[in-house]
Design a protein around this motif. Structure first.
Motif, mmCIF file in Angstrom:
data_model
loop_
_atom_site.group_PDB
_atom_site.id
_atom_site.type_symbol
_atom_site.label_atom_id
_atom_site.label_comp_id
_atom_site.label_asym_id
_atom_site.label_seq_id
_atom_site.Cartn_x
_atom_site.Cartn_y
_atom_site.Cartn_z
ATOM 1 N N UNK A 111 15.772 -30.034 -71.398
ATOM 2 C CA UNK A 111 15.425 -31.109 -71.620
ATOM 3 C C UNK A 111 15.037 -30.595 -72.848
ATOM 4 N N UNK A 112 16.684 -30.679 -73.797
ATOM 5 C CA UNK A 112 16.677 -30.617 -75.465
ATOM 6 C C UNK A 112 16.287 -29.713 -75.864
ATOM 7 N N UNK A 113 15.609 -28.900 -75.346
ATOM 8 C CA UNK A 113 14.684 -28.060 -76.568
ATOM 9 C C UNK A 113 15.999 -26.602 -76.185
ATOM 10 N N UNK A 114 16.429 -26.399 -77.346
ATOM 11 C CA UNK A 114 17.656 -25.217 -77.117
ATOM 12 C C UNK A 114 16.344 -23.666 -76.770
ATOM 13 N N UNK A 115 16.926 -23.424 -75.471
ATOM 14 C CA UNK A 115 16.698 -22.418 -74.956
ATOM 15 C C UNK A 115 16.904 -20.467 -75.858
ATOM 16 N N UNK A 116 15.355 -20.036 -75.796
ATOM 17 C CA UNK A 116 15.902 -19.256 -76.942
ATOM 18 C C UNK A 116 15.070 -18.289 -76.106
ATOM 19 N N UNK A 117 15.004 -16.816 -76.018
ATOM 20 C CA UNK A 117 14.883 -15.650 -75.973
ATOM 21 C C UNK A 117 13.920 -15.071 -76.435
ATOM 22 N N UNK A 118 12.428 -14.034 -75.581
ATOM 23 C CA UNK A 118 11.403 -14.192 -76.359
ATOM 24 C C UNK A 118 11.502 -13.382 -77.205
ATOM 25 N N UNK A 165 12.683 -15.280 -79.576
ATOM 26 C CA UNK A 165 13.131 -16.291 -80.460
ATOM 27 C C UNK A 165 14.165 -16.126 -80.933
ATOM 28 N N UNK A 166 15.528 -15.459 -80.481
ATOM 29 C CA UNK A 166 16.729 -15.603 -80.602
ATOM 30 C C UNK A 166 17.228 -16.175 -79.477
ATOM 31 N N UNK A 167 18.762 -17.275 -79.657
ATOM 32 C CA UNK A 167 19.472 -17.853 -79.081
ATOM 33 C C UNK A 167 20.189 -16.468 -78.733
ATOM 34 N N UNK A 168 20.391 -16.807 -76.758
ATOM 35 C CA UNK A 168 21.133 -15.365 -76.441
ATOM 36 C C UNK A 168 22.639 -15.882 -76.603
ATOM 37 N N UNK A 169 22.659 -15.056 -76.489
ATOM 38 C CA UNK A 169 24.258 -14.944 -77.212
ATOM 39 C C UNK A 169 25.331 -15.342 -78.281
ATOM 40 N N UNK A 170 24.227 -15.506 -79.039
ATOM 41 C CA UNK A 170 24.160 -16.458 -80.273
ATOM 42 C C UNK A 170 24.088 -15.135 -81.032
#
Lengths: 555, 555
Positions: free
Chosen positions: A292-299, A301-306
């Motif tokens: 929904x327009x929000x960046x999915x991050x892991x717990x 707070x880092x962006x997976x695969x980046x």
């Protein structure tokens, strides 16, 4: 130093971004800071303490006491007061908008923290962008305060009862925390301010809170929401439940009944929309997974695969340890900023990372004049006690002792001194802007002073003289230029035949452009010859004085 | 009531006008007020307490604490917040500008009090209107404060030493009370504010006071003026005596040596002119006898041969009992307002009129940080004692107890808390405005981001590519449109060949107008075809993304 500094680049000057910088500068040792630059990009050089923004409307808190200079909060960070133009996570480069040197600024990074929040979404409701006042930024609060005084000034002098009623009607759309706090402060301010006006009484004010749902404050327990509802109604706010904003024009808010679909036009000059927040346009363009327009991050707070890209606050979707997605509130953004800063430091030090543990403390909202509602650790508070708790929490949360002292001083003075009713006219209509009209609304009327020229972008309008329609205007047509060029009052009435979108140019800008824009003068000459049936010396006409007004002097 | 009310109509919301209303409502009995309306016309709904305006620059006093709502000062008066459009003393009618109903408002009067003050006179110096900041109204003080923070923000991020120097140079023109108080507060603010910036040190600041005469503060005794001069120099202000402002552009203040006539261009982005006040344009059009633009009145403040017309304050020339013409100061305006009000009441009651007896109490000026100069009843004070006296006088003179309390609270907090360095970006360039360039100055350079389009009104400019002049532009020509339409960086450098006046349209407004102004799109197509040698789809071109920036990322 022989090696180049590593850079942690934080995008966003709200709670999330600023506190990420604050925690980073605390956690990194002076030695580490010699090799690591903390850079923060914010449009403004201050952070707004959002929970107090509604109090700026009523003047309980001074405008510049709800903000804090970012440079004082994060003195070790390097602040760029620019816009973010683009992010290239493949090249690890962020480009900032052109500065005073008129050159865009590209910045490389080692770690990128995205904390850009949300953007207003004007697209859903016609006329919203042109005529609804948002309530999100500092400028909005100041604008709104001045708009309230402005309509009081106009209403005081106005004898037409219909126009007076329109001026003294105020509509706030959205019954969540933001809308409720906004209307509560507006209501307090207006009811006190009118005492300084001769012709306005309390019964003239119509203050309306629109809520599409079944009740206001859906975020709260039902009993507290019901308390807030009763209190606002008692203090004079009308709350038609099940009514949503459908369209906005300069003269009206069109509302729609959720059940019956019936539409009603409320005549008002002041519509405030606690507008649904949409995803940031820039974020939508990034290659990260989004919800929904929000960046999915892991717990963490880092962006997976980046690796090295982090996101937090309202623009990030973080799953909490309780399984819920972290809501877009200040208390969550603050704790995410700490987790993010800790994890960035951990990755510099090759230490293990932490998980975001916070799940929320509670919710509270101010209802104006010595009342509030709060729900904290399962305990429900309302009225004066909630209000004292509310103030106590926010004064201790306010960044910096100096800011806390100013806040307390404001609250003490506000308790004893009358409210300020001065109108600072810092805002004025853009020389070139857009206006929206709903079908049937008047663009201008015969006899009006000619203050603007209208270019029709979409929809149709009729030109009426002596009660008869003499022409129909559509996309590409212009109207209102005769009164600006000839300096006579409007010689016709123009009315929207359908929903109508226009580009509007002010009198001053139009006359300036007429003199220098190649092609414009020629086209206008042709148009005027056609309309008036005679050739015209534009510059001679513009110099003519305005003729004596049509109506008799007021005695 | 069967008989219509008589009306005393006061024009002007400064000290003179507002205190005339205050005295009238005090002097007239409730019975008399049933038959007499006091009407006051003011552009703003507040009165500015002018002596404290400089303190708004430094933030010692909050912006809205130097103003007082007129409605609270004169609750029995009827306030019109409009402009005066025309005065017809033959018909005894004043016409006010169109209000929210878009109709001008004519008002008849029985007594007319003209207290309209002076207007800024921009006509004497080229570029002054376009680029010098005035320092007269409330908005000017706020604007200036934000401009100071703005240039600090820009300088902090700027690496080009020449541009940095230009940003960190500040010029105030005019060494009278107004210029001295303004530069003193600016100097205090800047020297404290830069502590929050990493790259700016005290020695980077150049703060210059221009005074055409032999000494500053010519209104004061020489020894006090010399004290003020020494103190300002000690605090870091440069004061080149005998130097006057000759021209202003966006990038420089051109000064002229009074004796040698030599010109020097000071590179600066901030020029403040305590501009010579000229007569009000409306007053010049009236049939009353005038002396240097001021209406000549008798010692009872009435206009000779025009019974019922009165004038006072800066727009009136009143001979004092000591033979001097009353100077344009607040203390004189206040006393003239009282005399005028008494005499209007006397004429209603058919009583004898009074003569204006006041000849002045003294003069004082603040020098910032705990220092001032004052000359009262022949006693000369300087330094801390004068400063305490200065503050004491003004706090007692401030209208209303609530205003006095706010003022004292501000002063107490200011003594202990750090200065606010937030930049409220409430001001932005008008979408359509004018810019002035001096010969040799750059309009824009190859590689710049295209933010504006320029229409040449007067003067000549050259277009340079690869160091060679490829074209000359003059009146009626346009430049800068290519970068706005094609979204590429500027492909040429444009430089003023002579003094150059332009009308400038912002990127956003230009693109909006291009889409809807009849004739403009066609003309631009023709122009672009001519310049680029190929036809162009304007709307397709505008949609193209901005290409990657030309310079390498900052690492």
């Amino acid at each position: 130093m022989s090696t180049k500094k590593k850079r942690v680049l934080i995008l966003g000057g709200g709670f999330g971004g600023v506190y990420a910088a604050v925690h980073l500068q605390k956690l990194l040792s002076p030695q580490e800071l010699e090799g690591i630059e903390i850079a923060l990009v914010s449009r403004e050089n201050y952070m707004v303490f959002q929970p107090l923004l509604p109090e700026v409307i009523s003047g309980s808190v001074e405008l510049n006491h709800v903000i804090t200079p970012i440079r004082r909060m994060a003195p070790k960070a390097y602040l760029h007061t620019r816009e973010v133009e683009s992010v290239d996570p493949h090249q690890r480069v962020v480009t900032l908008s052109a500065g005073i040197d008129r050159l865009p600024l590209p910045l490389t990074y080692d770690h990128l923290v995205i904390a850009m929040g949300t953007q207003l979404d004007y697209s859903r409701i016609p006329g919203m962008r042109e005529h609804a006042h948002p309530f999100k930024y500092l400028g909005d609060a100041l604008y709104l305060r001045n708009q309230l005084v402005h309509v009081l000034e106009c209403a005081e002098a106005e004898s037409d009862p219909e126009l007076r009623r329109r001026l003294l009607t105020f509509v706030v759309a959205g019954g969540g925390f933001s809308g409720v706090e906004c209307i509560a402060e507006m209501n307090d301010f207006l009811r006190e301010a009118i005492r300084a006006y001769h012709t306005i009484s309390e019964s003239d004010l119509r203050i309306i809170l629109l809520q599409r749902g079944d009740r206001i404050l859906p975020e709260l327990t039902e009993s507290l929401a019901a308390f807030a509802h009763r209190l606002l109604v008692k203090r004079g706010v009308a709350i038609p439940l099940g009514a949503g904003l459908k369209a906005v024009s300069a003269d009206a808010a069109v509302i729609e009944d959720k059940k019956t679909g019936a539409e009603e036009s409320i005549a008002t000059r002041t519509t405030i929309a606690t507008i649904p927040a949409g995803p940031h346009a820039l974020i939508a363009s990034l290659p990260f997974k989004q919800d929904k327009g929000r960046i999915v991050v892991d717990q963490q707070t880092e962006v997976p695969d980046w690796p090295g890209v982090w996101a937090l606050g309202d623009c990030a979707a973080i799953q909490q340890v309780d399984g819920h997605t972290s809501p877009p509130t200040a208390q969550h953004a603050l704790r995410q900023a700490r987790t993010c800063a800790e994890n960035i430091v951990a990755s510099f030090r090759s230490q293990p990372k932490k998980i975001f543990q916070f799940t929320g403390l509670g919710k509270m909202g101010s209802l104006g004049r010595r009342s509030a509602v709060a729900e904290v650790f399962g305990i429900r508070l309302k009225g004066l006690i909630a209000w004292l708790f509310w103030r106590g929490v926010y004064v201790t949360k306010f960044p910096g002792l100096d800011g806390q002292v100013r806040l307390i001083a404001d609250w003490i003075l506000d308790a004893f001194l009358p409210r300020d009713i001065t109108q600072l006219r810092l805002f004025h209509e853009e020389a070139v802007h857009r206006e929206h009209f709903e079908a049937g609304e008047t663009v201008f009327a015969t006899g009006d002073f000619g203050d603007k020229v209208y270019f029709i972008v979409k929809g149709e309008a009729t030109v009426e003289r002596d009660g008869a329609t003499v022409a129909t205007l559509k996309n590409g047509d212009v109207c209102g230029e005769v009164a600006l060029i000839s300096n006579h009052p409007r010689n016709a009435t123009v009315r929207a035949a359908t929903a109508l979108d226009t580009v509007v140019v002010s009198r001053e800008a139009f006359q300036e452009l007429l003199g220098c824009l190649p092609g414009m003068s020629r086209t206008m000459q042709e148009l005027m010859r056609e309309r008036l049936g005679r050739p015209l010396d534009l510059h001679e006409e513009m110099k003519n004085p305005v003729p004596a007004p049509a109506r008799a002097p007021k005695e």
